[in-house]
Each structure stands twice: as C-alpha cells, then as structure tokens.
Write an enzyme that holds these catalytic residues in place. Structure first.
Site, PDB file in Angstrom:
ATOM      1  N   GLY A  36     -15.202  37.317 -69.432  1.00 24.92           N
ATOM      2  CA  GLY A  36     -14.589  36.003 -69.619  1.00 24.92           C
ATOM      3  C   GLY A  36     -14.884  35.398 -70.974  1.00 24.92           C
ATOM      4  O   GLY A  36     -13.990  34.861 -71.634  1.00 24.92           O
ATOM      5  N   GLY A  92       5.879  38.196 -97.402  1.00 26.41           N
ATOM      6  CA  GLY A  92       4.657  37.390 -97.454  1.00 26.41           C
ATOM      7  C   GLY A  92       4.625  36.577 -98.726  1.00 26.41           C
ATOM      8  O   GLY A  92       4.991  37.088 -99.795  1.00 26.41           O
ATOM      9  N   GLU A 149       4.778  48.243 -93.222  1.00 26.53           N
ATOM     10  CA  GLU A 149       4.811  49.548 -93.911  1.00 26.53           C
ATOM     11  C   GLU A 149       5.348  50.627 -92.972  1.00 26.53           C
ATOM     12  O   GLU A 149       5.069  51.817 -93.155  1.00 26.53           O
ATOM     13  CB  GLU A 149       3.429  49.950 -94.420  1.00 26.53           C
ATOM     14  CG  GLU A 149       2.931  49.094 -95.545  1.00 26.53           C
ATOM     15  CD  GLU A 149       3.401  49.564 -96.912  1.00 26.53           C
ATOM     16  OE1 GLU A 149       3.874  50.706 -97.026  1.00 26.53           O
ATOM     17  OE2 GLU A 149       3.310  48.760 -97.848  1.00 26.53           O
ATOM     18  N   GLY A 180      14.778  47.413 -91.596  1.00 27.51           N
ATOM     19  CA  GLY A 180      13.384  47.533 -91.996  1.00 27.51           C
ATOM     20  C   GLY A 180      13.123  48.902 -92.577  1.00 27.51           C
ATOM     21  O   GLY A 180      13.287  49.119 -93.774  1.00 27.51           O
ATOM     22  N   ARG A 219     -26.061  40.528 -72.653  1.00 27.50           N
ATOM     23  CA  ARG A 219     -25.523  40.151 -71.353  1.00 27.50           C
ATOM     24  C   ARG A 219     -26.126  41.026 -70.256  1.00 27.50           C
ATOM     25  O   ARG A 219     -26.133  42.245 -70.351  1.00 27.50           O
ATOM     26  CB  ARG A 219     -24.005  40.353 -71.372  1.00 27.50           C
ATOM     27  CG  ARG A 219     -23.299  40.116 -70.050  1.00 27.50           C
ATOM     28  CD  ARG A 219     -23.195  38.657 -69.751  1.00 27.50           C
ATOM     29  NE  ARG A 219     -22.366  38.380 -68.588  1.00 27.50           N
ATOM     30  CZ  ARG A 219     -22.076  37.136 -68.196  1.00 27.50           C
ATOM     31  NH1 ARG A 219     -22.542  36.100 -68.861  1.00 27.50           N
ATOM     32  NH2 ARG A 219     -21.324  36.932 -67.137  1.00 27.50           N
ATOM     33  N   GLN A 229     -19.958  50.920 -69.325  1.00 27.64           N
ATOM     34  CA  GLN A 229     -19.909  50.138 -70.566  1.00 27.64           C
ATOM     35  C   GLN A 229     -20.145  51.034 -71.785  1.00 27.64           C
ATOM     36  O   GLN A 229     -19.475  50.897 -72.803  1.00 27.64           O
ATOM     37  CB  GLN A 229     -20.970  49.016 -70.499  1.00 27.64           C
ATOM     38  CG  GLN A 229     -20.799  47.915 -71.538  1.00 27.64           C
ATOM     39  CD  GLN A 229     -19.729  46.893 -71.155  1.00 27.64           C
ATOM     40  OE1 GLN A 229     -18.991  47.071 -70.189  1.00 27.64           O
ATOM     41  NE2 GLN A 229     -19.609  45.843 -71.935  1.00 27.64           N
ATOM     42  N   GLN A 230     -21.086  51.959 -71.661  1.00 25.48           N
ATOM     43  CA  GLN A 230     -21.330  52.910 -72.771  1.00 25.48           C
ATOM     44  C   GLN A 230     -20.067  53.724 -73.053  1.00 25.48           C
ATOM     45  O   GLN A 230     -19.671  53.922 -74.199  1.00 25.48           O
ATOM     46  CB  GLN A 230     -22.460  53.874 -72.388  1.00 25.48           C
ATOM     47  CG  GLN A 230     -23.814  53.208 -72.236  1.00 25.48           C
ATOM     48  CD  GLN A 230     -24.765  54.045 -71.394  1.00 25.48           C
ATOM     49  OE1 GLN A 230     -24.536  55.234 -71.169  1.00 25.48           O
ATOM     50  NE2 GLN A 230     -25.837  53.425 -70.913  1.00 25.48           N
ATOM     51  N   ARG A 250     -17.037  52.972 -72.369  1.00 24.99           N
ATOM     52  CA  ARG A 250     -15.948  52.155 -72.903  1.00 24.99           C
ATOM     53  C   ARG A 250     -16.145  51.880 -74.384  1.00 24.99           C
ATOM     54  O   ARG A 250     -15.175  51.806 -75.141  1.00 24.99           O
ATOM     55  CB  ARG A 250     -15.885  50.803 -72.170  1.00 24.99           C
ATOM     56  CG  ARG A 250     -15.408  50.908 -70.748  1.00 24.99           C
ATOM     57  CD  ARG A 250     -15.666  49.623 -69.975  1.00 24.99           C
ATOM     58  NE  ARG A 250     -14.705  48.580 -70.283  1.00 24.99           N
ATOM     59  CZ  ARG A 250     -14.718  47.373 -69.732  1.00 24.99           C
ATOM     60  NH1 ARG A 250     -15.671  47.058 -68.870  1.00 24.99           N
ATOM     61  NH2 ARG A 250     -13.803  46.488 -70.036  1.00 24.99           N
TER      62      ARG A 250
END
Lengths: 703, 703
Positions: free
Chosen positions: A429, A200, A452, A166, A334, A353-354, A356
C-alpha cells in the site's frame, strides 16, 4: 573503464557514509564494500561529476522540493524552466572534459534525470539534441542560431512526428514548396492529420524548430523529406509568428514539466537558407539538386538514430536503479508475519520477495554495464566517423551500433517498466503513495517505451541486421562484425548440432544455450520467411509481418540478452577483488538464468535439451535462480547503495538511506497540503442534505 | 444466466447503433451481432440497469466532464462528494430488485466505476461495505447509525490497516482498554507505527469508523483483535472529536478523488456498546467473555473476505474491458506503413498488433464469465448461509469461494494490469496523452493489486486449500467440493500417468493439460514440502515460505486458469447461435493456449509432452495462437463493442465509437487549459537572461 583525472575531492567526500539506522543490519551482512563496487561500475570521474551536480542541486533553494508536493502542470513547467536556466548558469564541467571523458555526457543526463525527468529531457532536447541536429550541416545562419541558443536568446525544438505519422516518417505530409519569386519556402500543414505533434519544448518555449517536411519544387514535384531550421516564435515576445499556430499538448501521463507541443503552418514563408542542405538543395530558379548518395545518407541517419536510443537506454537504467533501490530498502525494513511466537520477519527474508526483486537488482547491474559498454562502442564509432576512416568500416560499425542500440532501447525500457511495477507492488500500500515516487518514475518512464519508435518496431531493426548475417553464413561468407556481437554465428552448424549435456547454472552454459537459441531462431525464421514468401508471391512486406511473433521478434530479444550476458561475463573479470567478483558473477548468473527461463520451451522443442541432457533442466535452473536470490539477499542493501542516488535526489519516503521508513511516511502524510484541514465544502455534508427517497442498504447488506 | 424482468425499455434503446464512421469497415466484417453477444454476456436486466445509470450520468450537468480536464486533488474530492450525493438521490433500482437479481450489485459498481473509480469506491466503502460490516451484529445503536447513514447524517469508514501492519492483522497494535469506572473503552495508538492508515473516506468525510483494535481488560490482559463502531467526527461540523487526530493521506498514484485517511487515538474514550460483540463481550466489572467458537468465527471471516475479493475481481475486469476497447478501436483506425505503393495499413492488420491485443480481448471475455460464474457461486453460498443450512456444507462452500475469489482477484488484477499497459503501448505516443484515459485507468487500477491483500499472499490462500485435497486424495478420501473446482483431483493417479498424444489446439486438450499441470504441481509441491520440513525440523512456516516460487504459487495460478477455461468452455454451449459460439470458442481457445504457453517447460520436463507426443508442441501451440489472433482480428471491433461502455463513460479521445480519432485528439489538444496562451512567466525567457559563463554545446555536438 575510463580515464580518470586527478582531483582534490576525495571519493569519500563524494560518497559519504550512509546514515546509521535500521538498514545497518543488512549493510553489515554484505560481503563487499559498496564504494569499491561503485568505483568499479562508474569510475572515479563519473562519480565525482555526478556528486558535483547532485550537491549543487541539493544546496540551491531553487531545487528544493519534497516527495509529497503537488504542482499543477503550469507550475511544473514554470519550475522546470527556472531550474533549466539555473543549470545553464552552473558550470558543471570544464570545456573539453566531455571530449576527454564522453561518459560524463550520459552521467549528466542520469544525474539530472534522477532528480527530474522533465528537466533532463528539456535540457537535452533544447540544447544538445537540437544543436547536434543543426550542426550536422554547418552554415553561417546555423552557427548564428547556435550562438543565440548558447546565449539563451533562442530555444530549439525538433518537429518530426505528425498526428497520423510517427514511425513511418517517409509518409509525413507537411509541405515546403519553393517559391522562386521570393526565394522562399512556403510551409503548409495540408490537413488535420499532418499537424506536427509531441515535439518537446515546442509547447510554450521554442523559438526555433527543426522541421521535417516534403520538399516541393515549383513544378509540383515532390523530392521527399527534408529538414528546415525555422523561426517559429519571436524571441522578444515568445509569441508565434503569423502563419504558425502552436499549442501545448496539454496533460500527459507523465513528463508534465515538459512542454510538448503541436503546430500547424498556414502559408508560412521562410527564407531559402532555412533548408538544411543535407540531402539536397534548390537552385534560385527552383531546380532540385540532390546532394549525397542514398547509402551514405542512410548511414548518417542510422548514426543519428542510435544517439537517441543509446540515451534512452541510459534513462531506462536510471529508472530501474531507482526503483529497485526504493523496493529493496523498504523490504529490508518492513516486517510482516513471522515464526510463531517470534519476531516478525523483514519481508526481504521471504523467498517470494527475493524472487520478485533480486532478478531486477541483477538486471540493474547487467544492463547498466551493457549500456556502458555499448556506449563505448558508440563512442568508438563516432570518433572513427569524425576521423573519416574507411567508409565500409564506418557503415559496418554504424549498422551494428544501430542493431545493438535498437534492441537495447527496447529491452531496457521493458525490463525497467516491469521492475518499476514489481517494485511498486512489492512496497504494498505505501508504494501507492505519491511520496514513494514509484508512480512518478513509472509515469515518466512510460514514454521511454514509445518515443524513438515503438519497441516492437525497433526489434525489427535488430532482426533485419541478424538475418543478413544468416544469409551470408549460408552463402559461406565469413561472419564477423566490428564489435563482435554476431561472431558466434560463424559457428552456426556446430552450434546447431550441439546439445546440452549438463545443467544450466552459470553464465558460460547460459551463453552457450543462448548461442544455440539465436542460431536456431535464425534458421527457423529463415525457413518461415521462405514459406511465407512462397505463400505471398515474394511479397517481402507481408512475409516479414507474419514472421514476427515467436520468430524475428524473439530472435532480437535473445540476441540482446545473450549480448548483455556476454558483456557482463567479461566485466566480471575486471573486478578488483574476489568479493566483488563473486557477487557480480552471482548477479550475472541470476540475470542469465532468469532471462533464459523464458526460452525453455524452445530449448526443449529444439532437442537442445534432449536425449543427452538431464530432463529436469527447468527445475534445476529454477532451483538455481532461487538459490542465487537467497545468496544475494544479504548483499541486496549494499548492492542498491552502490547504484543509488542521494536521498535528496531519490526523493522517496520509502527509499531513504537511513531506513527510517515510518518516520518518513508520517512526515509525508502530515505535511501534505490540507492534510488536517476540514474541506472547504464541508457544509455540503453538514447542511445541504440530499433528498434521499429510497434506499437499498438493508437489502444489499443482507446479501 | 439470470432472471429477466419485463420492462418497457427496449434493448435497442439501451444499446443504440454505434455512430457511422471509419470503424464501419471492421464492424461489417464481424461474423456476429454485437447486441446478441452482449445479451448473452450480461443478460437483459443488467444491460438495462447499466444503461439507466449511464444515461442518468450523461444527462446530468453535474457529471459533465472531458477527457483532458485537470483537477487538483481537492477539486477531485469535492466533485466526487457532490456526485456521490447526487447518486444517493437517484433511484436506480426499486427496493427488492437487488434481491431478485443480485447481479445488479456488481453491475452498479461496474457502471459507476467505468465513469470514475474514486466515486464508485467511495460509494461502496461509505455505504454498502460499512453497512455490511456493521449489520453483521445487529444492535439498537448499530441500527441507529445505519439509519443516520441512510439519511446522510453519518458517513462510515473501516479502519483495519496500520502503518506497520497490513496483511498480518493479528499483530495490529491499536488498543482498546476497558475502564469499569466509566464503563468505557479507551482507544490508544501506542506508537507511530500503529497509526491507522489508508482507510477510504476517513481522510475528510467519515463521521463513524469501524475500528480494529486489541481488546484489553483492566487486568492488562489482551484478548485479541475486536471491532468497535466509533464516532470520530462531529456530524454537525465534520471536525474530529478531541482525542482523535485525523488527516488525509495526501496525493496518491491514483484514486485521488477518494479521501484515504490516517488516524491516531490519544486516550479517546468510547461507550461500552461501541464494541461489536462478534467474538466476545466484556462484563460491567471488566471480565472478558468469549462468544463463539473459533471455527465458526473463521468461517464468518472467510465469507466477509471473499466479498471484497469478488468485487475487486469485477473492478479489474471493468478496467480490462475499457483498456482493450480503447486499444482495439484505435488500432482499427490508426494506419502506419503498408505495401510498396499501396495504402498504409491499419495497425490492427499487423500480426504483432493482433498478438499483443487479441489475447487480452479474449481474456476480457473469459475472465468476465469467470467473475459472473464465481459470483453466482458466491450468491449461492450467501443464500445458503442465510438459510442456516448444514454448518459443514456452509464451511465447505465458504472455503471454496475463498480459494476461488483469492486467486481470481490476484489473477484478474494482474492480467488487467498487463492489458492496460499493453494497450497503452499499443496506442503509441497518443496513448501517452491524459485524454487517452489509459494512464488514469492504469493508476486507478494499480490499487486493485494491493488492497485486500498482496496478490502473492492471496495465492497462498488458494494453494493451502488445494494442498488439503491432495493430502485427502493420498489418504484415499474422496475429493469433491461443492462447486466442483477441485473434483478432477479425484483422478490424480490416472491424470499423472497420462501423456499428451496430440497437439494442444482446443479448449478440451488445454483443460486436460491443465489437469495434468495442477496434479503434477500438487505432487511436486508435496514432495518439496516434505523435504523442506525435514530440512527445517518440521517448521511449517519456514517450509511453506520456501515452497512458493515455481511450486505453490504456480499451482494456484494454474488452478485459476484451468477453472476459468473450464467455466468458459461450459459457457460457450449457452450461445444462442453458431456465429456466437464459434467466436466464443475461438476466444476461449486463444486464452487457453496463451495461458498454457507459460507452463510449457513444466509440460516438457514432466514428460507430459514425451515420447508419444509430437516434439514440436510448442511451435504448434504458438502457430495456433497466431491463427486465432488472425481469425479474431476482423471480429475485434464488434467484440469490444459488445463490452464497451458508452463514449461519455469511456471518456477516451482514442476509444470513441465513431472512430474519428484524429478529430478527438485535436479536440483534446486545442481545448486543454492554456494550450494557446503564452506562459505567464514568459519574461523569464525574454528579459531575465541567465548569466551563462561557459558552454560545451559545440564539443558535445561534435560527438
């Protein structure tokens, strides 16, 4: 940022209001206008161009789809082919527009890729990429093939990689031996490992291949790697010619709508003119005549390599933008847990969460500008090259673009990968549903970190470039590069003597710290290389291999991060209003601190954080990261609105702009194939009972 | 490690020699005997048990498969069902053996999961898991249902999660209202968001569901969450009963052989005795009578929650082991680049490749022992509980197991995730083939990071547990836990006063450093909590949410890593030979340093690395990591041999034990469906030409 052409379509037509719904709460909290933000980021003509493509796809029944559909690989390939034909029929852009605004080229990849990556990649590989390769050396035959491709009479692919080789293209084993008797080259695959793989469009559709092979003259001399433009399938039947064995690579982790192929040659004879005479030619009697000097050759190669890397960077950022759009919108809807006796909170209200998600939203902005700005440099390089300016200047620009595009490809690929995964997990989930699209984005994106060149190998290209400047600096030469990305190395001694005397909590102090890190790693890498060279008797190969982890690899990463922050720092100044500037600066600072955090041990160890610095720099930086996440939380929905494709393109039941998450999930659930049907094999339960002899349920259960 | 029963099958029968081939070179370089290593890790009875399962699968045509096969979701589900029936017919284990050696339970999940996760999960959910849940409260009806399940007349599933509520079970909305007139409960799904979702086995096959619902008495009083064992499908037809709407969740990112389902109730009436009377019961005239005290209730719940987490930890480690096996074997064969004029090197010879993979090989060992040892603690807890010992002791053990299993599930899930991804990328392009199996492992594994609770939420369980001990310590109470994982907190003051006075380059100094980190984070988190409580007027919910990133979350992570290293440090002493001990210690040290590296900023900032420490601790640690990677490189193939399943189970064209990588790749390529066939739609190219009006190839190519 780019020239805007006048047009009758208004910006509001291209960017209609988002539908009213539960996301309004956050949209109202944003301090800025998302349309103005998008205008600043993309410019009017790109916005209009992408809107045109997206509207065309959305209105065409052939492009209809849904988030829960399950196609077999063969069905996917068939749909991609049909849609590709339709794209070729559709005139998205007047001839000449690409010249006026080259940003329309990445915009088209982004717009079509956001719809489907197999389609976008197949379009680029079979068309632009193949054409670029073939056009590099014009000839009548090449022009005819290009005309055929334009007229859909031919279909091209590029065959470099072999099963056992490669990155190390030098050692490819496919042979092309010249036969003076017939004035032909004979292509052969000498062994199983030399099978051409991964190309490809080769799998089922290509009629022509741009093949890399070792050129042999009749005297059995090998003249190294050359390229041949070869007919491989009969365009009238799509059957491979005798002497060419072609197969489809079969199921992959992603991109299954793209027909990657493998190919073996067995004494396959091709005309002499199939040789692309870039590096040399063969006389009628079989003598090899080299054509250009190797320095120019390598420069040409560097330029060509950068093209792919620049576009993969663009693809990675598209995936990054889509992933954070899905995760932020879902997190703003959510709800889970909440204060005692109070309403449940949107999960975006939680610090975790913020923390993350917001750094990845920031990355989506910073890296996107990085791409835009590196692409502008790349265009400058290409334009200069076409004007045949100073060879030295071209070489310098080519080398810098190569260094920048190599690390940008690697880092944007990795950051997008991590953002997609974090988004998947942050959606819980429901993120595991196919209809979330996060799995498809992840699986398709995965290829960006490999093709590449493996990212770790690419980073070596960048570190090689940087070490060259360190040597020059030590030899008292002036350090200066065409695009200025290494200019601070000129102040190496001063930077290395500096110490942090305040907290790192803004882009400017972060950039200073990065300058220190890059200079420090240059010096440490040089010391390490010297000691390794002594250890290995000046064996550069060995020494360099043992100087990667924590040295040259980290050097390339720090250089990229520094450069991205520097570019974004400049970009913030272009903001048309204080509102936009404030939010951009916060994102730039968040990205900067979040990136820099990983280098803290170096900053402590090197004494950059030393006697004159507050000892708790780490805590202060982390506190600042959390504060920025909190400040940006209310901007989050509008921030993703400004980078999101339309719902039809995003195609995620969690990421719809109307915020009606549960209705869309239920839609996906209740429409999936056979959802409510009894399985066809139900009698395997109701009638054909197994012969169960003994069972350990009770015992196990007692545990 | 566990009792061994005598058996006529020899260890060599279970662990035959690996086939000769190109991996021999590395195998010969190993300093230890891979069979002895496996014996040490798993023990004879587990080895024999797994070998028995694996041989049964390999010899049964129903389990035949290949790495490149492409099944539709419906075909996958059908195969999983047929194979599950076969597994139930097969007697892998005499009754009673599970009691004698409980390690056979995770061994069976590991053995079947390594073959196919959908099958293993469906087996556990429909059988053991369901039975465990139902058996908790014995009754005649429950016993009848269990007998039906044993006889394959019934099929169970567990329905907790609703569309809008996962982790926050307290707020589930499904209702069960008692009707005294008919002595029935009426189940209802009050809105779309209350749809039961994600329940495994529900989609197409379950006849019975263990349903969580809010119990309402006729006076419209809600008595909180209760469980009901409900008939949902007619076992004679597999059709849902009137009033129950069930669907399959449709395509997912992975585990598509498992029929996850969703369910709505519309005035569905069930008999009074369907209520599992764990927490309370209802009289005939509709009065609610609570049953047990809430402290015991929560203890019972903690124990049940741990079961799932312990087994998911086991599943994650199985994936980790398979991923590194594939990547290490491939890296020992694949060659790329090399010294000038020399043979190309195996990529495992490169520092970067070693550094990418060896820490994960080490993790596969350290975390596997962590699981083994925590599972032993869990068994001790379960056995003690069944003997009805001291309630306080049980509660203490339950709490510690809960804290340990929560962080182990999160951390093993994440480390396995990263190992799979690194392995995928380390295998380059060929890793992107479906036949590498790395994509399937990644997609199936992904669920482990979500079910049984988001990992970040799980870490809060652990940090809550730890903070309790900090408070006790500050109140001068003795800190001591049943399994000793927190005992070092007893020496908090002494630990916090300590400083590093040497380099961290072995497990012992790493453990000391970790003790410091845990104690320091306990103190910092407490200070932070106090200031947040002041800020938020003693609102614990708010304060805790803002104390996660860098504080409580990192605390839980450090506690887990420390515990894993401590356990492994003890384990090394069990090695039967110096060879085994040396290689185990190297792996333990590698894992320790590699984990600790992420905490370096804390060690610097806290002054643990301070005036008395060498300033360059970071560099020395990193140098030690690279040295260990290099030392372990020649052991790598035997290290994965000692944890690898047989080739038939691993099912990867890159990971075969014979090392004939290219032959297996070519096999996969040339056998995939339709590889050499012209696509059925070929006339879409040869005849139906698109109407192409204009084209920009030339312009674009000129760029």
């Amino acid at each position: 940022m780019m020239n805007e052409s006048e047009s009758s379509v208004s910006l509001e037509d291209c960017l209609p209001d988002w539908p009213a719904g539960p996301l309004d709460e956050y949209r109202k909290r944003a301090s800025f206008d998302w349309r103005k933000m998008r205008l600043l980021i993309e410019g009017e003509s790109v916005i209009k161009y992408k809107a045109k493509i997206w509207k065309t796809l959305e209105n065409d029944p052939l492009f209809a789809r849904n988030a829960w559909e399950e196609l077999s690989r063969h069905e996917e390939q068939r749909m991609v082919f049909a849609r590709l034909k339709k794209l070729l029929e559709t005139n998205f852009c007047e001839e000449g527009e690409y010249m006026v605004n080259p940003f329309l080229i990445p915009a088209s990849i982004q717009a079509i890729g956001a719809y489907n990556w197999s389609l976008a990649v197949k379009r680029v590989l079979s068309n632009e990429y193949f054409a670029t390769a073939a056009l590099n050396v014009p000839s009548e035959r090449n022009q005819n093939i290009l005309n055929d491709i334009k007229a859909f009479k031919a279909f091209g692919c590029i065959c470099i990689t072999e099963m056992a080789h490669g990155s190390n293209t030098k050692d490819l084993q496919t042979t092309a031996t010249f036969d003076p008797k017939t004035q032909e080259f004979i292509l052969n695959t000498p062994n199983l490992e030399a099978t051409k793989v991964w190309s490809g469009v080769l799998g089922h559709t290509a009629t022509h291949a741009y093949v890399f092979a070792q050129l042999y003259t009749p005297d059995n001399q090998c003249h190294g790697l050359h390229t041949f433009l070869v007919n491989i399938r009969d365009p009238k039947t799509l059957q491979p010619y005798q002497g060419v064995i072609i197969g489809d690579m079969g199921p992959k982790i992603g991109l299954n709508g793209l027909d990657n192929g493998f190919m073996n040659f067995k004494n396959y004879r091709i005309a002499k003119e199939c040789l692309i005479q870039r590096s040399g030619e063969v006389t009628e009697d079989g003598k090899y005549i080299p054509k250009v000097k190797s320095s120019e050759k390598s420069e040409a190669t560097l330029g060509m390599l950068s093209t792919g890397r620049v576009f993969i960077t663009n693809m990675s950022i598209t995936n990054l933008q889509m992933a954070v759009t899905i995760a932020v919108r879902y997190s703003a809807i959510r709800r889970q847990f909440g204060p005692t006796n109070g309403e449940e909170l949107q999960i975006l209200e939680y610090q975790t969460q913020q923390w993350r998600l917001m750094p990845y939203v920031a990355a989506a902005y910073v890296l996107n500008y990085s791409f835009t700005s590196i692409f502008q440099d790349y265009i400058d390089f290409v334009v200069l090259s076409s004007m045949m300016g100073s060879a030295r200047k071209r070489a310098e620009m080519g080398a810098e673009i190569h260094a920048l595009s190599s690390c940008a490809k690697a880092m944007c690929g990795w950051i997008a990968r991590d953002a997609i995964q974090e988004s998947r997990e942050a959606c819980g989930g429901h993120g595991y549903l196919k209809a979330s699209r996060l799995g498809e984005i992840r699986n398709d994106h995965d290829a960006n970190n490999t093709y590449e060149g493996d990212n770790n190998v690419l980073l070596q290209q960048t570190s090689n470039y940087l070490m060259k400047f360190y040597k020059e600096k030590v030899e008292n030469k002036k350090v200066k590069s065409p695009f200025g990305s290494v200019n601070y190395i000129e102040n190496l001694d001063q930077i290395l003597a500096s110490q942090l005397d305040e907290h790192i909590d803004n882009m400017k102090t972060a950039i200073n710290s990065y300058h220190f890190i890059v200079c420090w790693l240059l010096k440490q890498s040089d010391l390490k290389m010297s000691s390794l060279l002594r250890k290995h008797n000046d064996d550069l190969f060995k020494a360099r291999n043992e100087c990667q982890a924590y040295f040259l690899r980290t050097l390339a990463i720090a250089y990229f991060e520094c450069n991205a922050i520097e570019r974004f720092h400049e970009f913030c100044k272009q903001a048309s209003s204080n509102e936009l500037r404030t939010v951009l600066e916060r994102m730039g600072t968040l990205f900067a601190l979040w990136s820099l955090e990983k280098h803290l041990p170096t900053l402590y160890e090197s004494n950059y954080i030393g006697a004159h610095s507050p000892r708790n720099v780490a805590s202060t930086m982390r506190e600042a990261i959390l504060t920025l996440c909190l400040q940006l939380k209310n901007e989050a929905v509008s921030l993703v609105d400004a980078i999101a494709p339309p719902d039809f393109i995003l195609n995620s039941c969690l990421g719809n702009s109307d915020g009606r998450v549960y209705e869309h999930i239920f839609d996906a659930l209740s429409h999936n194939k056979g959802a409510f049907e009894r399985p066809s094999w139900y009698t395997e339960f109701t009638e054909n009972k197994p012969n169960i002899q003994t069972h350990a349920i009770e015992l196990k259960a007692k545990l």
